[in-house]
Design a protein around this motif. Structure first.
Motif, short mmCIF file in Angstrom:
data_model
loop_
_atom_site.label_atom_id
_atom_site.label_comp_id
_atom_site.label_asym_id
_atom_site.label_seq_id
_atom_site.Cartn_x
_atom_site.Cartn_y
_atom_site.Cartn_z
N ARG A 321 14.14 5.47 -3.86
CA ARG A 321 15.42 6.20 -3.49
C ARG A 321 14.45 6.08 -2.04
O ARG A 321 16.22 5.27 -1.48
N HIS A 322 13.96 6.50 -1.40
CA HIS A 322 13.42 6.69 -0.34
C HIS A 322 13.61 5.38 0.65
O HIS A 322 14.27 4.93 2.30
N TYR A 323 13.62 4.06 0.93
CA TYR A 323 13.00 3.15 0.34
C TYR A 323 14.00 1.68 0.12
O TYR A 323 13.73 0.88 0.61
N ASP A 324 14.71 2.10 -0.93
CA ASP A 324 15.48 1.26 -2.09
C ASP A 324 14.68 0.32 -2.50
O ASP A 324 15.13 -1.15 -2.52
N ILE A 325 13.43 0.58 -3.53
CA ILE A 325 12.58 -0.78 -3.89
C ILE A 325 12.59 -0.44 -5.24
O ILE A 325 12.33 0.75 -5.96
N LYS A 326 12.01 -1.80 -6.11
CA LYS A 326 12.31 -1.30 -7.37
C LYS A 326 10.53 -0.98 -7.75
O LYS A 326 9.89 -1.88 -6.90
N ILE A 327 9.80 -0.15 -8.56
CA ILE A 327 8.69 0.62 -8.81
C ILE A 327 8.35 -0.13 -9.80
O ILE A 327 9.17 0.21 -11.14
N VAL A 328 7.64 -0.85 -10.48
CA VAL A 328 7.30 -1.16 -12.33
C VAL A 328 5.71 -0.58 -12.12
O VAL A 328 4.47 -0.71 -11.41
N MET A 329 5.35 1.30 -12.97
CA MET A 329 3.81 1.01 -13.40
C MET A 329 3.00 0.11 -14.47
O MET A 329 4.14 0.38 -15.30
N ASN A 330 2.55 -0.70 -14.02
CA ASN A 330 1.38 -1.25 -15.31
C ASN A 330 0.25 -0.37 -15.26
O ASN A 330 -0.06 -0.70 -16.56
N ASN A 331 0.08 0.50 -14.66
CA ASN A 331 -1.22 1.20 -14.51
C ASN A 331 -0.96 3.13 -15.26
O ASN A 331 -0.33 3.90 -14.21
#
Length: 373
Positions: A321-331
């Motif tokens: 939300r803060h950086y307007d970025i998509k995050i993918v959790m592989n771990n």
């Protein structure tokens, strides 16, 4: 003609440096715009009034420019005003076309009006908010929308302000209450609070509220099936739809908490004192309280990120939300681990390097997608 090119030609006209060929281009565009404007079908009086308001704004803009150049001839002044009409009409048509066709940028701050129409709120702009009859009810002052308590509104009508990821915005309601919205949040509110009725608003996401005191009209914040009832106070609401827990942190004053499934009862509602946090579980509808350091939960208003006893998956959601970025959790093993971290108003790269150095977290950043390995 592209908007940027049109503005360039308009500026050259106002400066008196327009070439003969450029004059012909502008005159041709003028005829095209006049033809288009004759076919405008306004949805309601508010849209018509908005167009008229844009015209007068154009006259003001050109008049101010004219005042700085006293050597202009009268004919040039009149022509400049006419060009001002063309300019604002053009920008209006551009904005109307984009809104009606759904071409609103994903990262735009938007305001949904009572009739369902949507306005794009430009950061640091000066948008005027009109009701369905074309009456002025609010004004944008830079990074804040301010609503007027003097407007002649007799029936309840709502606006909804939505703030995308990567941005924050402020709102002042008609009673003077101030709401500071965090990234990825929205607030639905009456354009004017009416006499004899509770002051009620609806929040999705996170907001810090400084509620104007009014003993005769309680203020109610509804968020994720939880109601916060106050008379005048300052508190933070964290109620993102994907979160199981809704958090209320009280900075000043006193609030009563109760769920949507029960009616308000001053004797049975959970009373929160300053310096305490309430957690509402959406599944069980249970409310728990604990003492906290309030600055941790309001630091986002300064652009800071502070995480205390927070799961890694929740930290990643806040970074999204803060950086307007998509995050993918592989771990997946990291998801439920608890972390503590504090960051000032820093770029994402520094935050990621800190997580790598302190917690040995590996990641890769490709375009606007962060992959946790």
């Amino acid at each position: 003609m592209q908007e940027q090119e049109f503005k360039r030609l308009l500026n050259k006209y106002l400066e008196g440096t327009l070439s003969e060929d450029e004059t012909k281009i502008l005159e041709k565009f003028e005829e095209e715009l006049k033809s288009r404007s004759q076919g405008i079908n306004f949805k309601n009086n508010a849209e018509k009034a908005q167009f008229q308001e844009s015209i007068w704004s154009g006259i003001d803009m050109v008049s101010n420019k004219k005042a700085k150049t006293q050597t202009w001839r009268l004919a040039a002044s009149v022509a400049a005003i006419f060009i001002g009409l063309i300019a604002t009409g053009y920008l209006y048509l551009q904005n109307t076309s984009a809104t009606s066709s759904g071409l609103i940028p994903e990262n735009a701050i938007t305001l949904e009006l009572e009739d369902g129409s949507i306005k794009v709120i430009e950061e640091n702009g000066a948008t005027r908010i009109l009701d369905e009859d074309g009456n002025l009810i609010g004004q944008q002052n830079g990074n804040q929308l301010v609503y007027d308590n003097k407007s002649f509104v007799e029936e309840i009508a709502f606006n909804t302000l939505r703030v995308p990821y990567g941005k924050t915005f402020e709102l002042q309601l008609s009673d003077g209450t101030k709401a500071h919205l965090n990234a990825g949040s929205s607030i639905k509110y009456p354009i004017k609070f009416l006499k004899g009725q509770d002051r009620q608003i609806f929040i999705t996401g996170e907001a810090y509220l400084d509620v104007a005191k009014n003993p005769l009209h309680p203020f109610i914040v509804s968020a994720n099936n939880l109601n916060v009832r106050v008379l005048g106070t300052q508190f933070n609401v964290n109620a993102y739809p994907e979160d199981e827990i809704t958090e209320i942190v009280l900075v000043e004053g006193s609030v009563g908490l109760y769920s949507n499934s029960v009616a308000y009862d001053s004797q049975k509602s959970t009373i929160l004192e300053p310096g305490f946090q309430a957690k509402y579980n959406k599944s069980t509808e249970q409310i728990s309280t604990e003492e906290v350091i309030t600055d941790i939960y309001t630091s986002w208003m300064k652009g800071e990120l502070v995480f205390r006893n927070m799961s890694f998956k929740n930290i990643m959601k806040k970074l999204e939300r803060h950086y307007d970025i998509k995050i993918v959790m592989n771990n997946k093993e990291l998801s439920d681990k608890i972390f503590n971290a504090s960051f000032g108003n820093e770029p994402l790269s520094k935050v990621l390097e800190s997580l790598r150095e302190n917690y040995d977290i590996e990641y890769s950043l490709i375009n606007n997608e962060l992959i946790i390995n």
